[in-house]
Structure formats: C-alpha cells, structure tokens
Enzyme design. Sequence first.
Site, PDB file in Angstrom:
ATOM      1  N   HIS A 144       0.811  -1.221   0.000  1.00 50.36           N
ATOM      2  CA  HIS A 144       0.000   0.000   0.000  1.00 50.36           C
ATOM      3  C   HIS A 144       0.851   1.281   0.000  1.00 50.36           C
ATOM      4  CE1 HIS A 144      -3.715  -2.120   0.297  1.00 50.36           C
ATOM      5  NE2 HIS A 144      -3.458  -2.645   1.487  1.00 50.36           N
ATOM      6  N   TYR A 159      -4.244 -12.716   7.956  1.00 47.30           N
ATOM      7  CA  TYR A 159      -4.276 -12.352   9.373  1.00 47.30           C
ATOM      8  C   TYR A 159      -4.855 -13.423  10.287  1.00 47.30           C
ATOM      9  CZ  TYR A 159      -3.094  -8.066   7.109  1.00 47.30           C
ATOM     10  OH  TYR A 159      -2.452  -7.156   6.329  1.00 47.30           O
TER      11      TYR A 159
END
Length: 350
Positions: free
Chosen positions: A167, A327
């Site tokens: 990102h 995650y």
Amino acid sequence: MPVVWTDAHRLHTPDSGIWIGVRIPADELPERAESIRAALEKAGATVVHAEPHSDDSLLAVHDQELVEFLRRAFADWQAAGFPDDPGQGEVAGYIFPTPGLTAGLEPRVPTSLAARAGAYCYDTMTLVGAGTWEAARAAVDLALTAADLVVGGAPAAYACCRPPGHHVTRSSFGGSCYLNNSAIAAQYLRDRGFSHIAVLDVDAHHGNGAQSIFWGREDVFTGSVHVDPDEGWFPHFLGFADDGGVANLNVPLPPGSRDDVWLAGIERLTAAARTHGSDALVVPLGVDAGAGDPNSPLAVTEAGFREAGRLLGALELPTVLVQEGGYVLETIGALVRATLEGFEEELRRP
C-alpha cells in the site's frame, strides 16, 4: 523454492491502531511470519537469511524525504515528549494535507512532528513504533535477497516479508505498510537486465502502491485482483476497473467471491502479463482473500490458493513472491504453502 527470512521482523510489535477514531488491537503481528515459516519448514523448505543491501534500490522507488522520516520518526517522537504528553507512545498523525485543505497550493513541511506524521502517513491505523523502521528496512533486504536469487538463476524465490508493503506509494505510507517491498523488488529486477516486469497482486486489497509508483510506465505492468473498494473496502479511493493507466489492470471482485471468481480474475492478470511481454514476475502474495479472514469478505479456499500458484507458475517467468496480507494465524501458513506448492507443481509439469 528458497524461503528468505530475517528475525528482524520481530522488532515491529504494534499493539494497536486507530480506526474511525477508536483504538483497536493490531493484527499485523510477529506471529504471522512465524506461522508461515513453521508451515514451510514442515513442508521441507530451505530457509535463506536475508543479506543487507544499500539504500540505492530503496530510493529508486521511494522519495528520500519519506525514507528519512521513517528512519528518524520514533526517536524524534520520543525526543518531542509525545509519549508523556499527550501519552501517545507511537508515531501517529492527526492532520492530513488533503486536496481540499491545500486547495492547489504546495503544502509546506510542517514544523510540528505530529503534523509531519500526517504528511507522510495517509491513515491513522499505521503507527510507527520502536522497532518499526528496523523491521521495515529488513523486509526490503528480504525482497532484494529473493530478487538476487532469481537474478542468479533460481526459477523463483519467496520473501517472507513483514511488515507488508504493497500500500506504500513513492511518498506516503499506510495500510499497515511502511516500504513497498514488492515495488522495490520489481525495480531491482528491471535495473538488472529484465526489460518488462509484471507485478501481479493477489492480496485481498488493491495494490495501490505499485499502481501509483509505476503509473504511466510501459515497462512495468501492474495488475491487482481484490475486493471492490466501491463496496467499502480499503483503500477505498483507488482500485477501480476504470482506473486506467498505460500498463495497469484492476479486477475488483464482489464481496463473497469464491474460488471460481477469484481465479478467473487471476487468469485475466496472467493473460495481460503475457500480452505485456513480461520477462520477470513479482507477486505481492497476500492470503487475506482466504475464507474467514476478518480483513476481507472474500472466501477463497486452500485449494483455490494452490490453483492460483499453478496459474502464476504457468507464466514460466523468473518470479519473486513477496508476502503481504493474511491475518488468521491458524491458516496463514497453510495458504502460503499451498500457493508456493501449486507454483512449483506447475514448474515441474512436463
């Protein structure tokens, strides 16, 4: 496939972030990388330790001002007394130079360190702690070591990078990312003789960093398959099918998409890479598209990730795979392992 590793990732230990004004527990934790390594070693992977690299490759992708801010941010924050007043122990911005604020004027470098944090970080979730810079810089060395292996003739190498990086733009960080490991690896390959690089991002969220860094260039193709940001998912403002670009393809998917839809998106990316004439491949490998990941509404299975590996391997390009999201500690290792095994199975196909 060699697995490139560094213990330095453990230095980045965020305990929280700030989302819509509320402090929430961090989920980009050291256990993520440890779980991946354990799964890959159990499958017989060879672990290679990262070698240090100069900042030259880092600065080929990121502005020096961003790099220097990250290098000094935590020490400067401590010296400014923010851990005591107002009691914020990690670097966090509170004001951001949005276009509406600057109204076309070039914003100046703020005097306040808290304001400078907002000038370089575009969200409130991505805090800088005591070991963040060291871990992020080590992740760059991981990606570059994997690229060295590929330049040296390895068909593929996997960089177990943490913190992730896809990102990060040339001048700004966010999304739990600090330096764009995948983009740095792509430019490194370009500088070492490969003429056309494909960056095919399979993380559940749009690879806005590479899109921004390589925007307008024909020699680096950027492609991303991800949950539709128009459905309310990060990075919200970017990642649409009509983003355009000289060599860019976004494939946004509806929430709930399963293996068939996700894999069809990856097939679109690989077909575009062939059309591009890519002679090397970088894969930002997030596995948060996996079913049950709290950070994504996609529902890809372990079998889907294995097939994704096969599709990417079928390009038969020298490949650097760079870890991004994922995650769920109970599944992250198995999903990465399935992807890498699928990739290698395709390479062994007669």
